[in-house]
Motif scaffolding. Structure first.
Motif, PDB file in Angstrom:
ATOM      1  N   GLY A 177       0.816  -1.212   0.000  1.00  0.00           N
ATOM      2  CA  GLY A 177       0.000   0.000   0.000  1.00  0.00           C
ATOM      3  C   GLY A 177       0.850   1.262   0.000  1.00  0.00           C
ATOM      4  N   ILE A 178       1.911   1.259   0.794  1.00  0.00           N
ATOM      5  CA  ILE A 178       2.798   2.419   0.862  1.00  0.00           C
ATOM      6  C   ILE A 178       3.506   2.634  -0.474  1.00  0.00           C
ATOM      7  CG2 ILE A 178       4.915   3.309   1.932  1.00  0.00           C
ATOM      8  CD1 ILE A 178       3.861   1.966   4.552  1.00  0.00           C
ATOM      9  N   LYS A 179       3.960   1.558  -1.102  1.00  0.00           N
ATOM     10  CA  LYS A 179       4.604   1.684  -2.415  1.00  0.00           C
ATOM     11  C   LYS A 179       3.643   2.231  -3.451  1.00  0.00           C
ATOM     12  CE  LYS A 179       8.098  -1.885  -1.838  1.00  0.00           C
ATOM     13  NZ  LYS A 179       8.583  -3.193  -2.266  1.00  0.00           N
ATOM     14  N   ALA A 180       2.389   1.784  -3.402  1.00  0.00           N
ATOM     15  CA  ALA A 180       1.391   2.273  -4.358  1.00  0.00           C
ATOM     16  C   ALA A 180       1.146   3.763  -4.165  1.00  0.00           C
ATOM     17  CB  ALA A 180       0.085   1.490  -4.202  1.00  0.00           C
ATOM     18  N   LEU A 181       1.071   4.205  -2.922  1.00  0.00           N
ATOM     19  CA  LEU A 181       0.867   5.630  -2.661  1.00  0.00           C
ATOM     20  C   LEU A 181       2.073   6.455  -3.081  1.00  0.00           C
ATOM     21  CD1 LEU A 181      -0.885   5.577   0.828  1.00  0.00           C
ATOM     22  CD2 LEU A 181      -1.866   6.249  -1.369  1.00  0.00           C
ATOM     23  N   SER A 182       3.272   5.952  -2.819  1.00  0.00           N
ATOM     24  CA  SER A 182       4.472   6.727  -3.160  1.00  0.00           C
ATOM     25  C   SER A 182       4.642   6.865  -4.673  1.00  0.00           C
ATOM     26  CB  SER A 182       5.719   6.113  -2.529  1.00  0.00           C
ATOM     27  OG  SER A 182       6.009   4.858  -3.100  1.00  0.00           O
ATOM     28  N   SER A 183       4.081   5.956  -5.438  1.00  0.00           N
ATOM     29  CA  SER A 183       4.182   6.065  -6.892  1.00  0.00           C
ATOM     30  C   SER A 183       3.309   7.199  -7.435  1.00  0.00           C
ATOM     31  CB  SER A 183       3.808   4.746  -7.562  1.00  0.00           C
ATOM     32  OG  SER A 183       2.419   4.510  -7.458  1.00  0.00           O
ATOM     33  N   LEU A 184       2.374   7.687  -6.627  1.00  0.00           N
ATOM     34  CA  LEU A 184       1.488   8.769  -7.049  1.00  0.00           C
ATOM     35  C   LEU A 184       2.098  10.153  -6.820  1.00  0.00           C
ATOM     36  CD1 LEU A 184      -1.876   7.407  -5.613  1.00  0.00           C
ATOM     37  CD2 LEU A 184      -1.060   7.271  -7.967  1.00  0.00           C
ATOM     38  N   VAL A 185       3.178  10.221  -6.079  1.00  0.00           N
ATOM     39  CA  VAL A 185       3.805  11.510  -5.774  1.00  0.00           C
ATOM     40  C   VAL A 185       4.480  12.049  -7.036  1.00  0.00           C
ATOM     41  CG1 VAL A 185       5.580  12.653  -4.390  1.00  0.00           C
ATOM     42  CG2 VAL A 185       4.172  10.853  -3.381  1.00  0.00           C
ATOM     43  N   PRO A 186       4.187  13.302  -7.401  1.00  0.00           N
ATOM     44  CA  PRO A 186       4.806  13.864  -8.605  1.00  0.00           C
ATOM     45  C   PRO A 186       6.310  14.059  -8.420  1.00  0.00           C
ATOM     46  CG  PRO A 186       3.537  15.545  -7.461  1.00  0.00           C
ATOM     47  CD  PRO A 186       3.294  14.256  -6.758  1.00  0.00           C
ATOM     48  N   LYS A 187       7.056  13.892  -9.476  1.00  0.00           N
ATOM     49  CA  LYS A 187       8.510  14.069  -9.444  1.00  0.00           C
ATOM     50  C   LYS A 187       8.893  15.540  -9.607  1.00  0.00           C
ATOM     51  CE  LYS A 187       9.333   9.584  -9.454  1.00  0.00           C
ATOM     52  NZ  LYS A 187       8.593   9.020  -8.372  1.00  0.00           N
ATOM     53  N   THR A 188       8.090  16.283 -10.371  1.00  0.00           N
ATOM     54  CA  THR A 188       8.390  17.697 -10.618  1.00  0.00           C
ATOM     55  C   THR A 188       7.165  18.551 -10.296  1.00  0.00           C
ATOM     56  OG1 THR A 188       7.734  17.550 -12.934  1.00  0.00           O
ATOM     57  CG2 THR A 188      10.063  17.171 -12.438  1.00  0.00           C
ATOM     58  N   ALA A 189       7.431  19.848 -10.149  1.00  0.00           N
ATOM     59  CA  ALA A 189       6.369  20.818  -9.894  1.00  0.00           C
ATOM     60  C   ALA A 189       6.669  22.081 -10.698  1.00  0.00           C
ATOM     61  CB  ALA A 189       6.309  21.146  -8.410  1.00  0.00           C
ATOM     62  N   ILE A 190       5.648  22.867 -10.940  1.00  0.00           N
ATOM     63  CA  ILE A 190       5.835  24.149 -11.612  1.00  0.00           C
ATOM     64  C   ILE A 190       5.829  25.228 -10.535  1.00  0.00           C
ATOM     65  CG2 ILE A 190       4.867  25.808 -13.232  1.00  0.00           C
ATOM     66  CD1 ILE A 190       3.726  23.384 -14.762  1.00  0.00           C
ATOM     67  N   LEU A 191       6.905  25.979 -10.460  1.00  0.00           N
ATOM     68  CA  LEU A 191       7.085  27.018  -9.454  1.00  0.00           C
ATOM     69  C   LEU A 191       6.918  28.382 -10.112  1.00  0.00           C
ATOM     70  CD1 LEU A 191       8.028  27.677  -6.515  1.00  0.00           C
ATOM     71  CD2 LEU A 191      10.341  27.801  -7.454  1.00  0.00           C
ATOM     72  N   LEU A 192       6.104  29.233  -9.497  1.00  0.00           N
ATOM     73  CA  LEU A 192       5.947  30.610  -9.968  1.00  0.00           C
ATOM     74  C   LEU A 192       6.864  31.493  -9.140  1.00  0.00           C
ATOM     75  CD1 LEU A 192       2.061  30.888 -10.288  1.00  0.00           C
ATOM     76  CD2 LEU A 192       3.726  30.611 -12.116  1.00  0.00           C
ATOM     77  N   ASP A 193       7.735  32.263  -9.814  1.00  0.00           N
ATOM     78  CA  ASP A 193       8.619  33.165  -9.078  1.00  0.00           C
ATOM     79  C   ASP A 193       7.923  34.504  -8.842  1.00  0.00           C
ATOM     80  OD1 ASP A 193       8.853  34.644 -11.412  1.00  0.00           O
ATOM     81  OD2 ASP A 193      10.830  33.853 -11.923  1.00  0.00           O
ATOM     82  N   ALA A 194       8.607  35.442  -8.197  1.00  0.00           N
ATOM     83  CA  ALA A 194       8.026  36.733  -7.831  1.00  0.00           C
ATOM     84  C   ALA A 194       7.574  37.536  -9.051  1.00  0.00           C
ATOM     85  CB  ALA A 194       9.030  37.527  -7.012  1.00  0.00           C
ATOM     86  N   GLN A 195       8.188  37.319 -10.204  1.00  0.00           N
ATOM     87  CA  GLN A 195       7.819  38.028 -11.423  1.00  0.00           C
ATOM     88  C   GLN A 195       6.716  37.313 -12.207  1.00  0.00           C
ATOM     89  OE1 GLN A 195      11.176  37.277 -10.739  1.00  0.00           O
ATOM     90  NE2 GLN A 195      11.375  39.267  -9.733  1.00  0.00           N
ATOM     91  N   GLY A 196       6.218  36.215 -11.696  1.00  0.00           N
ATOM     92  CA  GLY A 196       5.166  35.464 -12.364  1.00  0.00           C
ATOM     93  C   GLY A 196       5.668  34.476 -13.399  1.00  0.00           C
ATOM     94  N   GLN A 197       6.971  34.310 -13.488  1.00  0.00           N
ATOM     95  CA  GLN A 197       7.551  33.354 -14.432  1.00  0.00           C
ATOM     96  C   GLN A 197       7.427  31.937 -13.863  1.00  0.00           C
ATOM     97  OE1 GLN A 197       8.832  34.219 -17.511  1.00  0.00           O
ATOM     98  NE2 GLN A 197       7.991  36.219 -16.990  1.00  0.00           N
ATOM     99  N   GLN A 198       7.199  30.990 -14.745  1.00  0.00           N
ATOM    100  CA  GLN A 198       7.103  29.589 -14.356  1.00  0.00           C
ATOM    101  C   GLN A 198       8.425  28.885 -14.614  1.00  0.00           C
ATOM    102  OE1 GLN A 198       3.940  27.644 -16.432  1.00  0.00           O
ATOM    103  NE2 GLN A 198       2.356  28.959 -15.576  1.00  0.00           N
ATOM    104  N   ARG A 199       8.776  27.997 -13.702  1.00  0.00           N
ATOM    105  CA  ARG A 199       9.921  27.115 -13.951  1.00  0.00           C
ATOM    106  C   ARG A 199       9.637  25.771 -13.306  1.00  0.00           C
ATOM    107  NH1 ARG A 199      14.644  28.072  -9.788  1.00  0.00           N
ATOM    108  NH2 ARG A 199      13.465  29.065  -8.134  1.00  0.00           N
ATOM    109  N   GLN A 200      10.159  24.752 -13.948  1.00  0.00           N
ATOM    110  CA  GLN A 200       9.956  23.399 -13.464  1.00  0.00           C
ATOM    111  C   GLN A 200      11.085  23.041 -12.504  1.00  0.00           C
ATOM    112  OE1 GLN A 200       9.172  20.659 -16.598  1.00  0.00           O
ATOM    113  NE2 GLN A 200       8.801  18.955 -15.239  1.00  0.00           N
TER     114      GLN A 200
END
Length: 61
Positions: free
Chosen positions: A24-47
């Protein structure tokens, strides 16, 4: 999952309960995203790596 694990312990199937919990724990951990999109102070996106978000949050506190 918790009820099944407790039931397995009660009837003496601790090994099966541990295996089910691990699965069950392995199945849940596989759902965690590897990357995220971060918005900086100027509104720019970066992965960024999702694991890096915690460090970025702490650095800005």
């Amino acid at each position: 999952m918790s009820i099944a694990a407790i039931g397995a312990l009660v009837i003496g199937e601790a090994e099966e309960a541990a295996d089910r919990a691990r699965t069950g724990i392995k199945a849940l951990s596989s759902l965690v995203p590897k990357t995220a999109i971060l918005l900086d102070a100027q509104g720019q996106q970066r992965q960024v790596l999702a694991t890096a978000l915690l460090f970025l949050i702490i650095a800005h506190c």
